[in-house]
Design an enzyme around this catalytic site. Structure first.
Site, mmCIF file in Angstrom:
data_model
loop_
_atom_site.group_PDB
_atom_site.id
_atom_site.type_symbol
_atom_site.label_atom_id
_atom_site.label_comp_id
_atom_site.label_asym_id
_atom_site.label_seq_id
_atom_site.Cartn_x
_atom_site.Cartn_y
_atom_site.Cartn_z
ATOM 1 N N THR A 1 0.812 -1.208 0.000
ATOM 2 C CA THR A 1 0.000 0.000 0.000
ATOM 3 C C THR A 1 0.851 1.267 0.000
ATOM 4 O O THR A 1 2.000 1.251 0.472
ATOM 5 C CB THR A 1 -0.884 -0.004 1.268
ATOM 6 O OG1 THR A 1 -1.474 1.279 1.450
ATOM 7 C CG2 THR A 1 -0.082 -0.308 2.539
ATOM 8 N N ASP A 2 0.267 2.364 -0.458
ATOM 9 C CA ASP A 2 0.974 3.651 -0.393
ATOM 10 C C ASP A 2 1.022 4.198 1.034
ATOM 11 O O ASP A 2 1.750 5.157 1.303
ATOM 12 C CB ASP A 2 0.327 4.683 -1.336
ATOM 13 C CG ASP A 2 -1.125 4.996 -1.009
ATOM 14 O OD1 ASP A 2 -1.707 4.358 -0.104
ATOM 15 O OD2 ASP A 2 -1.690 5.896 -1.665
ATOM 16 N N GLU A 3 0.247 3.594 1.942
ATOM 17 C CA GLU A 3 0.196 4.126 3.309
ATOM 18 C C GLU A 3 1.528 3.954 4.042
ATOM 19 O O GLU A 3 1.756 4.605 5.064
ATOM 20 C CB GLU A 3 -0.965 3.495 4.090
ATOM 21 C CG GLU A 3 -2.272 3.741 3.369
ATOM 22 C CD GLU A 3 -3.534 3.428 4.143
ATOM 23 O OE1 GLU A 3 -3.508 3.463 5.380
ATOM 24 O OE2 GLU A 3 -4.552 3.159 3.488
ATOM 25 N N TYR B 1 -1.793 -0.377 10.940
ATOM 26 C CA TYR B 1 -1.906 -1.070 9.638
ATOM 27 C C TYR B 1 -0.713 -0.731 8.752
ATOM 28 O O TYR B 1 -0.021 -1.619 8.234
ATOM 29 C CB TYR B 1 -3.219 -0.663 8.939
ATOM 30 C CG TYR B 1 -3.237 -0.984 7.458
ATOM 31 C CD1 TYR B 1 -3.218 -2.307 7.008
ATOM 32 C CD2 TYR B 1 -3.266 0.027 6.488
ATOM 33 C CE1 TYR B 1 -3.226 -2.615 5.649
ATOM 34 C CE2 TYR B 1 -3.274 -0.262 5.127
ATOM 35 C CZ TYR B 1 -3.250 -1.585 4.712
ATOM 36 O OH TYR B 1 -3.257 -1.876 3.362
ATOM 37 N N LYS C 1 2.347 -3.159 7.315
ATOM 38 C CA LYS C 1 2.625 -3.352 5.884
ATOM 39 C C LYS C 1 4.057 -2.907 5.564
ATOM 40 O O LYS C 1 4.749 -3.540 4.756
ATOM 41 C CB LYS C 1 1.611 -2.577 5.021
ATOM 42 C CG LYS C 1 0.201 -3.118 5.052
ATOM 43 C CD LYS C 1 0.045 -4.518 4.463
ATOM 44 C CE LYS C 1 0.233 -4.578 2.972
ATOM 45 N NZ LYS C 1 -0.134 -5.922 2.421
HETATM 46 P P1 NAD Z 1 -9.400 -7.516 2.328
HETATM 47 O O1 NAD Z 1 -9.373 -7.205 3.778
HETATM 48 O O2 NAD Z 1 -10.644 -7.248 1.544
HETATM 49 O O3 NAD Z 1 -9.042 -9.063 2.094
HETATM 50 C C1 NAD Z 1 -8.023 -9.713 2.789
HETATM 51 C C2 NAD Z 1 -8.161 -11.206 2.542
HETATM 52 O O4 NAD Z 1 -7.085 -11.871 3.223
HETATM 53 C C3 NAD Z 1 -9.466 -11.804 3.067
HETATM 54 O O5 NAD Z 1 -10.023 -12.676 2.110
HETATM 55 C C4 NAD Z 1 -9.030 -12.568 4.316
HETATM 56 O O6 NAD Z 1 -9.852 -13.693 4.606
HETATM 57 C C5 NAD Z 1 -7.614 -12.982 3.935
HETATM 58 N N1 NAD Z 1 -6.767 -13.221 5.114
HETATM 59 C C6 NAD Z 1 -6.620 -12.403 6.203
HETATM 60 N N2 NAD Z 1 -5.776 -12.969 7.077
HETATM 61 C C7 NAD Z 1 -5.362 -14.148 6.538
HETATM 62 C C8 NAD Z 1 -4.470 -15.160 6.959
HETATM 63 N N3 NAD Z 1 -3.820 -15.077 8.126
HETATM 64 N N4 NAD Z 1 -4.270 -16.227 6.142
HETATM 65 C C9 NAD Z 1 -4.917 -16.321 4.953
HETATM 66 N N5 NAD Z 1 -5.782 -15.387 4.521
HETATM 67 C C10 NAD Z 1 -6.004 -14.308 5.287
HETATM 68 O O7 NAD Z 1 -8.159 -6.723 1.709
HETATM 69 P P2 NAD Z 1 -8.023 -5.981 0.310
HETATM 70 O O8 NAD Z 1 -8.582 -4.619 0.430
HETATM 71 O O9 NAD Z 1 -8.486 -6.884 -0.766
HETATM 72 O O10 NAD Z 1 -6.433 -5.824 0.241
HETATM 73 C C11 NAD Z 1 -5.631 -6.879 -0.293
HETATM 74 C C12 NAD Z 1 -4.175 -6.485 -0.212
HETATM 75 O O11 NAD Z 1 -3.961 -5.265 -0.930
HETATM 76 C C13 NAD Z 1 -3.695 -6.223 1.226
HETATM 77 O O12 NAD Z 1 -2.395 -6.736 1.357
HETATM 78 C C14 NAD Z 1 -3.688 -4.701 1.330
HETATM 79 O O13 NAD Z 1 -2.711 -4.256 2.237
HETATM 80 C C15 NAD Z 1 -3.349 -4.296 -0.097
HETATM 81 N N6 NAD Z 1 -3.863 -2.993 -0.536
HETATM 82 C C16 NAD Z 1 -5.178 -2.662 -0.349
HETATM 83 C C17 NAD Z 1 -5.648 -1.429 -0.809
HETATM 84 C C18 NAD Z 1 -7.104 -1.045 -0.666
HETATM 85 O O14 NAD Z 1 -7.465 0.090 -1.000
HETATM 86 N N7 NAD Z 1 -7.987 -1.930 -0.230
HETATM 87 C C19 NAD Z 1 -4.779 -0.540 -1.434
HETATM 88 C C20 NAD Z 1 -3.428 -0.911 -1.598
HETATM 89 C C21 NAD Z 1 -2.988 -2.153 -1.148
HETATM 90 P P1 TYD Z 2 -10.754 3.886 4.244
HETATM 91 O O1 TYD Z 2 -11.698 3.460 3.166
HETATM 92 O O2 TYD Z 2 -10.861 3.266 5.590
HETATM 93 O O3 TYD Z 2 -9.284 3.746 3.647
HETATM 94 P P2 TYD Z 2 -7.853 4.267 4.239
HETATM 95 O O4 TYD Z 2 -8.029 4.653 5.649
HETATM 96 O O5 TYD Z 2 -7.008 3.041 4.078
HETATM 97 O O6 TYD Z 2 -7.440 5.392 3.348
HETATM 98 O O7 TYD Z 2 -10.919 5.454 4.438
HETATM 99 C C1 TYD Z 2 -10.731 6.353 3.359
HETATM 100 C C2 TYD Z 2 -10.844 7.750 3.914
HETATM 101 O O8 TYD Z 2 -12.190 7.964 4.353
HETATM 102 C C3 TYD Z 2 -9.969 7.980 5.139
HETATM 103 O O9 TYD Z 2 -9.443 9.326 5.076
HETATM 104 C C4 TYD Z 2 -10.925 7.847 6.312
HETATM 105 C C5 TYD Z 2 -12.243 8.320 5.734
HETATM 106 N N1 TYD Z 2 -13.469 7.689 6.311
HETATM 107 C C6 TYD Z 2 -14.515 8.503 6.783
HETATM 108 O O10 TYD Z 2 -14.460 9.744 6.732
HETATM 109 N N2 TYD Z 2 -15.626 7.886 7.295
HETATM 110 C C7 TYD Z 2 -15.731 6.535 7.384
HETATM 111 O O11 TYD Z 2 -16.760 6.031 7.911
HETATM 112 C C8 TYD Z 2 -14.653 5.722 6.874
HETATM 113 C C9 TYD Z 2 -14.731 4.225 6.942
HETATM 114 C C10 TYD Z 2 -13.554 6.354 6.342
#
Ligand code: NAD
Ligand code: TYD
Length: 369
Positions: A138-140, A164, A168
């Site tokens: 992630t970019d975070e 988080y 990461k």
């Molecule tokens: P998500 O939370 O929707 O899904 C995570 C999945 O991992 C789930 O299916 C869960 O059951 C599985 N999981 C969790 N713990 C586990 C374990 N110990 N063993 C096996 N499986 C396990 O997450 P997402 O939003 O799809 O993100 C996927 C990846 O992409 C993550 O690594 C996250 O850091 C990265 N990412 C997410 C975003 C975003 O905006 N959602 C952006 C950049 C990077």
């Molecule tokens: P989120 O979807 O949780 O992603 P991330 O924290 O990984 O960027 O949140 C996106 C942005 O929205 C973040 O600045 C927090 C804000 N947010 C709210 O304002 N209200 C909410 O209920 C949630 C879940 C997020």
């Protein structure tokens, strides 16, 4: 059941939001997948219902920390790549309970690296040449930007601010060390905020859609002026494909769509889309549901991605604009109300109570400046 073969990949977390979109895309493109997922609250096999009975997909329920299981899967299926999505991914949950983040994101990645290393050391010839470990991050990890600062690039120093992001960042460092010390052919991608189908409604966009449709408050944290750089999930999947095919071992690629928006802009746009697409709604105009609530502790102010490396080197570019991607997404949630109803029953209700009932309602901007 997936057969052994050079083009099989092992995906972790393939029942989650991005993982399931990636798996569907990979199989549609003719590939085969072994999908290891623990099915936490965030994992949902319904996301993969269209693959039921499809021999190109094998689902294995298990924990990535089970290094023996991962090693056996690698030996049995001999994948040409591991694509590692599995993680705890929600910042607010990491603030309430960081342990699971350290266990899955750090210990889990360590197990994956050890298993992959053992497998890679036994490979020879073309199998060895072609093997890749793709770590999805992630970019975070880069922390927060001021309004004027240049976007995150691959050399931006790590400065994670949430549990988080720290977990990461730690996992990214482990991957780096396994490349340098053991020669594991790994690549890291750092992507901005994703949105699209199958995103669990604890994250901003699906939460706002679900709440607006139900006539519930739209909880904007703090002053709503935090900026995120949004990428449609299908574009993330295409970026990962490009990295798997052409990415250089040991490199990092930042992935983003160049769509910086404040949270308030995102919520307002969603409300306008719902006004248009659900003309009969008794909650129109949906904007009236916006409610300012207490800010997230340590809330990062701005993320922005400089994606010039992946665009220039690998020829990748996002296909969706924020407008087209958001419209598609709202449409998907409107036509998949049963999916939302299913995932928002049970444990989800406890999370909503914990996260939102304890945030007092505040006037716009209060508590953040
Ligand atoms: P998500 O939370 O929707 O899904 C995570 C999945 O991992 C789930 O299916 C869960 O059951 C599985 N999981 C969790 N713990 C586990 C374990 N110990 N063993 C096996 N499986 C396990 O997450 P997402 O939003 O799809 O993100 C996927 C990846 O992409 C993550 O690594 C996250 O850091 C990265 N990412 C997410 C975003 C975003 O905006 N959602 C952006 C950049 C990077
Ligand atoms: P989120 O979807 O949780 O992603 P991330 O924290 O990984 O960027 O949140 C996106 C942005 O929205 C973040 O600045 C927090 C804000 N947010 C709210 O304002 N209200 C909410 O209920 C949630 C879940 C997020």
């Amino acid at each position: 059941m997936v057969e052994r073969g050079a083009e099989v990949i092992l995906v972790t977390g393939g029942a989650g939001f991005i993982g399931s979109n990636f798996v569907l895309d990979w199989v549609e493109g003719g590939g085969r997948v072994v999908n290891l997922d623990k099915l936490t609250y965030a994992g949902n096999l319904e996301n993969l219902a269209s693959l039921e009975g499809n021999p190109a997909h094998t689902f294995v329920r298990g924990d990535i920390r089970d290094v023996g299981l991962v090693g056996r899967l690698l030996e049995e299926y001999r994948p040409r790549a591991v694509v590692h999505f599995a993680a705890e991914s929600h910042v607010d949950r990491s603030i309430v309970g960081p342990e699971a983040f350290l266990q899955t994101n750090i210990d889990g990645t360590f197990s994956m690296l050890q298993a992959a290393r053992g497998y890679y050391e036994g490979l020879v010839g073309a199998e060895r040449e072609g093997f890749r470990f793709l770590h999805v991050s992630t970019d975070e990890v880069y922390g927060t930007l001021t309004p004027e600062a240049a976007a995150f690039h691959e050399e931006t120093p790590y400065a994670p601010n949430s549990p988080y992001a720290a977990s990461k960042a730690a996992s990214d460092h482990l991957v780096r060390a396994w490349v340098h010390t053991y020669g594991l052919p790994a690549i890291v991608t750092n992507c901005s905020n994703n949105y699209g189908p199958y995103q669990f409604p604890e994250k901003l966009i699906p939460l706002m859609i679900a709440n607006a449709l139900a006539g519930k408050a739209l909880p904007v944290y703090g002053d709503g002026q935090q900026v995120r750089d949004w990428l449609y999930v299908g574009d993330h999947a295409s970026a990962l494909r490009a990295v798997l095919e052409r990415g250089r071992v040991g490199e990092t690629y930042n992935v983003g769509g160049g769509n910086q928006r404040t949270n308030l802009e995102v919520v307002t746009t969603l409300c306008e889309l719902l006004d248009e697409l659900v003309p009969g709604s008794k909650f129109r105009p949906h904007k009236q549901l916006v409610t300012y609530v207490a800010d997230r502790p340590g809330h990062d102010r701005r993320y922005a991605i400089d994606a010039r490396k992946i665009e220039g080197e690998l020829g990748w570019k996002a296909a969706e604009s924020f407008e087209t991607g958001l419209r598609k997404t709202v449409h998907w949630y409107l036509t998949n109300a049963a999916w939302v109803a299913d995932v928002t029953s049970g444990a989800y209700q406890q999370w909503v109570t914990k996260n939102y009932d304890e945030r007092s309602k505040v006037d716009a901007g209060e508590g953040t400046r």
